[in-house]
Write a protein that holds these residues in place. Structure first.
Motif, PDB file in Angstrom:
ATOM      1  N   ALA A   1       6.629  -3.842  11.577  1.00  0.00           N
ATOM      2  CA  ALA A   1       5.228  -3.926  11.180  1.00  0.00           C
ATOM      3  C   ALA A   1       4.461  -2.683  11.616  1.00  0.00           C
ATOM      4  CB  ALA A   1       4.592  -5.179  11.777  1.00  0.00           C
ATOM      5  N   LEU A   2       4.719  -2.208  12.821  1.00  0.00           N
ATOM      6  CA  LEU A   2       4.033  -1.004  13.301  1.00  0.00           C
ATOM      7  C   LEU A   2       4.475   0.239  12.536  1.00  0.00           C
ATOM      8  CD1 LEU A   2       4.034  -1.813  17.101  1.00  0.00           C
ATOM      9  CD2 LEU A   2       2.008  -1.531  15.657  1.00  0.00           C
ATOM     10  N   ALA A   3       5.732   0.267  12.128  1.00  0.00           N
ATOM     11  CA  ALA A   3       6.203   1.380  11.292  1.00  0.00           C
ATOM     12  C   ALA A   3       5.466   1.389   9.963  1.00  0.00           C
ATOM     13  CB  ALA A   3       7.706   1.279  11.079  1.00  0.00           C
ATOM     14  N   GLU A   4       5.211   0.200   9.418  1.00  0.00           N
ATOM     15  CA  GLU A   4       4.456   0.104   8.163  1.00  0.00           C
ATOM     16  C   GLU A   4       3.008   0.536   8.360  1.00  0.00           C
ATOM     17  OE1 GLU A   4       5.142  -1.439   4.514  1.00  0.00           O
ATOM     18  OE2 GLU A   4       6.249   0.213   5.433  1.00  0.00           O
ATOM     19  N   VAL A   5       2.414   0.163   9.476  1.00  0.00           N
ATOM     20  CA  VAL A   5       1.057   0.622   9.771  1.00  0.00           C
ATOM     21  C   VAL A   5       1.020   2.145   9.800  1.00  0.00           C
ATOM     22  CG1 VAL A   5      -0.768   0.686  11.503  1.00  0.00           C
ATOM     23  CG2 VAL A   5       0.410  -1.468  11.016  1.00  0.00           C
ATOM     24  N   SER A   6       1.984   2.739  10.472  1.00  0.00           N
ATOM     25  CA  SER A   6       2.042   4.202  10.542  1.00  0.00           C
ATOM     26  C   SER A   6       2.190   4.812   9.153  1.00  0.00           C
ATOM     27  CB  SER A   6       3.219   4.621  11.432  1.00  0.00           C
ATOM     28  OG  SER A   6       3.305   6.023  11.520  1.00  0.00           O
ATOM     29  N   ARG A   7       2.994   4.184   8.328  1.00  0.00           N
ATOM     30  CA  ARG A   7       3.238   4.716   6.972  1.00  0.00           C
ATOM     31  C   ARG A   7       1.968   4.735   6.131  1.00  0.00           C
ATOM     32  NH1 ARG A   7       3.896   2.712   2.014  1.00  0.00           N
ATOM     33  NH2 ARG A   7       3.868   0.531   2.695  1.00  0.00           N
ATOM     34  N   VAL A   8       1.171   3.656   6.183  1.00  0.00           N
ATOM     35  CA  VAL A   8       0.014   3.559   5.284  1.00  0.00           C
ATOM     36  C   VAL A   8      -1.211   4.281   5.831  1.00  0.00           C
ATOM     37  CG1 VAL A   8       0.870   1.386   4.357  1.00  0.00           C
ATOM     38  CG2 VAL A   8      -0.838   1.345   6.191  1.00  0.00           C
ATOM     39  N   LEU A   9      -1.160   4.731   7.092  1.00  0.00           N
ATOM     40  CA  LEU A   9      -2.273   5.491   7.654  1.00  0.00           C
ATOM     41  C   LEU A   9      -2.125   6.974   7.341  1.00  0.00           C
ATOM     42  CD1 LEU A   9      -2.880   4.050  11.244  1.00  0.00           C
ATOM     43  CD2 LEU A   9      -4.409   3.908   9.270  1.00  0.00           C
ATOM     44  N   ARG A  10      -3.240   7.617   7.093  1.00  0.00           N
ATOM     45  CA  ARG A  10      -3.224   9.074   6.967  1.00  0.00           C
ATOM     46  C   ARG A  10      -2.994   9.682   8.344  1.00  0.00           C
ATOM     47  NH1 ARG A  10      -7.588  11.060   9.406  1.00  0.00           N
ATOM     48  NH2 ARG A  10      -9.522   9.852   9.449  1.00  0.00           N
ATOM     49  N   PRO A  11      -2.481  10.911   8.421  1.00  0.00           N
ATOM     50  CA  PRO A  11      -2.394  11.581   9.722  1.00  0.00           C
ATOM     51  C   PRO A  11      -3.762  11.651  10.383  1.00  0.00           C
ATOM     52  CG  PRO A  11      -1.133  12.769   8.077  1.00  0.00           C
ATOM     53  CD  PRO A  11      -1.901  11.715   7.325  1.00  0.00           C
ATOM     54  N   GLY A  12      -3.831  11.270  11.628  1.00  0.00           N
ATOM     55  CA  GLY A  12      -5.106  11.198  12.330  1.00  0.00           C
ATOM     56  C   GLY A  12      -5.821   9.872  12.167  1.00  0.00           C
ATOM     57  N   GLY A  13      -5.238   8.972  11.358  1.00  0.00           N
ATOM     58  CA  GLY A  13      -5.847   7.668  11.149  1.00  0.00           C
ATOM     59  C   GLY A  13      -5.763   6.796  12.394  1.00  0.00           C
ATOM     60  N   GLN A  14      -6.638   5.801  12.466  1.00  0.00           N
ATOM     61  CA  GLN A  14      -6.755   4.960  13.650  1.00  0.00           C
ATOM     62  C   GLN A  14      -6.078   3.606  13.461  1.00  0.00           C
ATOM     63  OE1 GLN A  14     -10.630   4.579  15.592  1.00  0.00           O
ATOM     64  NE2 GLN A  14     -11.448   6.083  14.138  1.00  0.00           N
TER      65      GLN A  14
ATOM     66  N   ALA B   1       0.844  -1.193   0.000  1.00  0.00           N
ATOM     67  CA  ALA B   1       0.000   0.000   0.000  1.00  0.00           C
ATOM     68  C   ALA B   1       0.877   1.239   0.000  1.00  0.00           C
ATOM     69  CB  ALA B   1      -0.915   0.007   1.221  1.00  0.00           C
ATOM     70  N   GLY B   2       0.295   2.339  -0.454  1.00  0.00           N
ATOM     71  CA  GLY B   2       1.025   3.592  -0.508  1.00  0.00           C
ATOM     72  C   GLY B   2       0.952   4.361   0.802  1.00  0.00           C
ATOM     73  N   ASP B   3       1.761   5.393   0.899  1.00  0.00           N
ATOM     74  CA  ASP B   3       1.784   6.228   2.105  1.00  0.00           C
ATOM     75  C   ASP B   3       0.431   6.921   2.293  1.00  0.00           C
ATOM     76  OD1 ASP B   3       4.398   5.464   2.039  1.00  0.00           O
ATOM     77  OD2 ASP B   3       5.227   7.488   1.734  1.00  0.00           O
ATOM     78  N   GLY B   4      -0.116   6.829   3.500  1.00  0.00           N
ATOM     79  CA  GLY B   4      -1.336   7.542   3.832  1.00  0.00           C
ATOM     80  C   GLY B   4      -2.571   7.092   3.098  1.00  0.00           C
ATOM     81  N   ASP B   5      -2.591   5.838   2.614  1.00  0.00           N
ATOM     82  CA  ASP B   5      -3.711   5.352   1.807  1.00  0.00           C
ATOM     83  C   ASP B   5      -4.974   5.072   2.611  1.00  0.00           C
ATOM     84  OD1 ASP B   5      -2.444   5.476  -0.616  1.00  0.00           O
ATOM     85  OD2 ASP B   5      -2.120   3.313  -0.829  1.00  0.00           O
ATOM     86  N   PHE B   6      -4.860   4.888   3.932  1.00  0.00           N
ATOM     87  CA  PHE B   6      -5.988   4.351   4.686  1.00  0.00           C
ATOM     88  C   PHE B   6      -6.386   5.243   5.858  1.00  0.00           C
ATOM     89  CE2 PHE B   6      -4.077   0.759   2.551  1.00  0.00           C
ATOM     90  CZ  PHE B   6      -5.190   0.137   1.995  1.00  0.00           C
ATOM     91  N   ASP B   7      -7.674   5.155   6.178  1.00  0.00           N
ATOM     92  CA  ASP B   7      -8.218   5.880   7.327  1.00  0.00           C
ATOM     93  C   ASP B   7      -8.044   5.095   8.621  1.00  0.00           C
ATOM     94  OD1 ASP B   7      -9.544   8.161   5.859  1.00  0.00           O
ATOM     95  OD2 ASP B   7     -10.539   6.454   4.899  1.00  0.00           O
ATOM     96  N   ALA B   8      -7.920   3.783   8.508  1.00  0.00           N
ATOM     97  CA  ALA B   8      -7.786   2.948   9.700  1.00  0.00           C
ATOM     98  C   ALA B   8      -7.057   1.665   9.348  1.00  0.00           C
ATOM     99  CB  ALA B   8      -9.152   2.621  10.298  1.00  0.00           C
ATOM    100  N   ALA B   9      -6.399   1.107  10.359  1.00  0.00           N
ATOM    101  CA  ALA B   9      -5.757  -0.199  10.248  1.00  0.00           C
ATOM    102  C   ALA B   9      -6.271  -1.076  11.371  1.00  0.00           C
ATOM    103  CB  ALA B   9      -4.238  -0.073  10.329  1.00  0.00           C
ATOM    104  N   VAL B  10      -6.467  -2.348  11.068  1.00  0.00           N
ATOM    105  CA  VAL B  10      -7.003  -3.307  12.035  1.00  0.00           C
ATOM    106  C   VAL B  10      -6.040  -4.473  12.162  1.00  0.00           C
ATOM    107  CG1 VAL B  10      -8.873  -4.947  12.485  1.00  0.00           C
ATOM    108  CG2 VAL B  10      -9.398  -2.666  11.589  1.00  0.00           C
TER     109      VAL B  10
END
Length: 217
Positions: A120-133, A97-106
């Motif tokens: 893995a958590l760094a990758e979650v942070s990367r693909v979430l938009r700022p303010g994403g959950q 996935a690209g940077d900031g592609d998602f509103d939330a990660a589960v």
């Protein structure tokens, strides 16, 4: 291609996950994704037991699962989900996935298993938009000092990861989430099953936010 294959564990997990949901995990899954909206990435989707719980505000779920048999099971379940679900191959440490592609990660019962939890958590942070959950439901290290905590450490150093596809019982996942810069806004600690003293019984369920970058002045 992730090319991950744990055929024996996958067969066992397909049956075990159904039994766990009947015993109460399904309620935790519903709580985990309640109120979500927008685009969601589910990491370690397994055989798709989460799919039926996504609320109607979710516009798309990209479900990442590296294990072949479990991914095939998730693909069979995806068309029955109440929201659009696309199942893809991939690892938590290198999300497709690209940077900031998602509103939330589960993540549900996943961060115990990844080979590089911080990565893995760094990758979650990367693909979430700022303010994403980040929504998480994980079994974690027991309180210390305690006999259960000592047992977890012993098992993690010996047989448990070999029998359970790399799973570790003694990870301080909440601390790791905080170390990656997430702000934990909700956190619930409990045992599942409630009266169990098994190595995997200490659990957490929570919500964390990827903060927006601070503007430079």
């Amino acid at each position: 291609m992730a090319a991950v294959s744990h055929p024996v564990f996958a067969r066992v997990y397909e049956r075990l996950s159904v039994a766990m949901d009947r015993a109460g995990t399904a309620e935790f899954r519903r709580d985990l994704v309640a109120g979500l909206s927008g685009r969601v990435i589910e990491i370690g989707a397994g055989n798709g037991r989460m799919f039926s719980h996504y609320p109607p505000g979710v516009t798309e779920v990209v479900a990442v699962e590296p294990e072949r048999r479990l991914r095939a099971a998730a693909e069979r379940v995806a068309p029955t989900a109440p929201v659009p679900v696309t199942v893809v191959d991939g690892l938590a440490e290198t999300l497709p996935a690209g940077d900031g592609d998602f509103d939330a990660a589960v993540v549900a019962l996943v961060l115990c298993t990844v080979s590089d939890q911080a990565g893995a958590l760094a990758e979650v942070s990367r693909v979430l938009r700022p303010g994403g959950q980040l929504r998480f439901f994980e079994h974690v290290a027991a309180e210390k000092p305690s006999s259960l905590h000592r047992t977890q450490r012993l098992l993690d150093a010996t047989l448990w990861p070999k029998f359970f596809a790399g799973c570790h019982t003694n990870r301080d996942t909440v601390a790791a989430i905080g170390m990656e810069g997430f702000v934990i806004e909700e956190l619930r600690r409990f045992r599942f099953p409630a009266t169990s003293n098994s190595p995997s019984s200490p659990c957490v369920l929570g919500r964390a936010i990827r903060p927006a970058p601070t503007a430079l002045r």
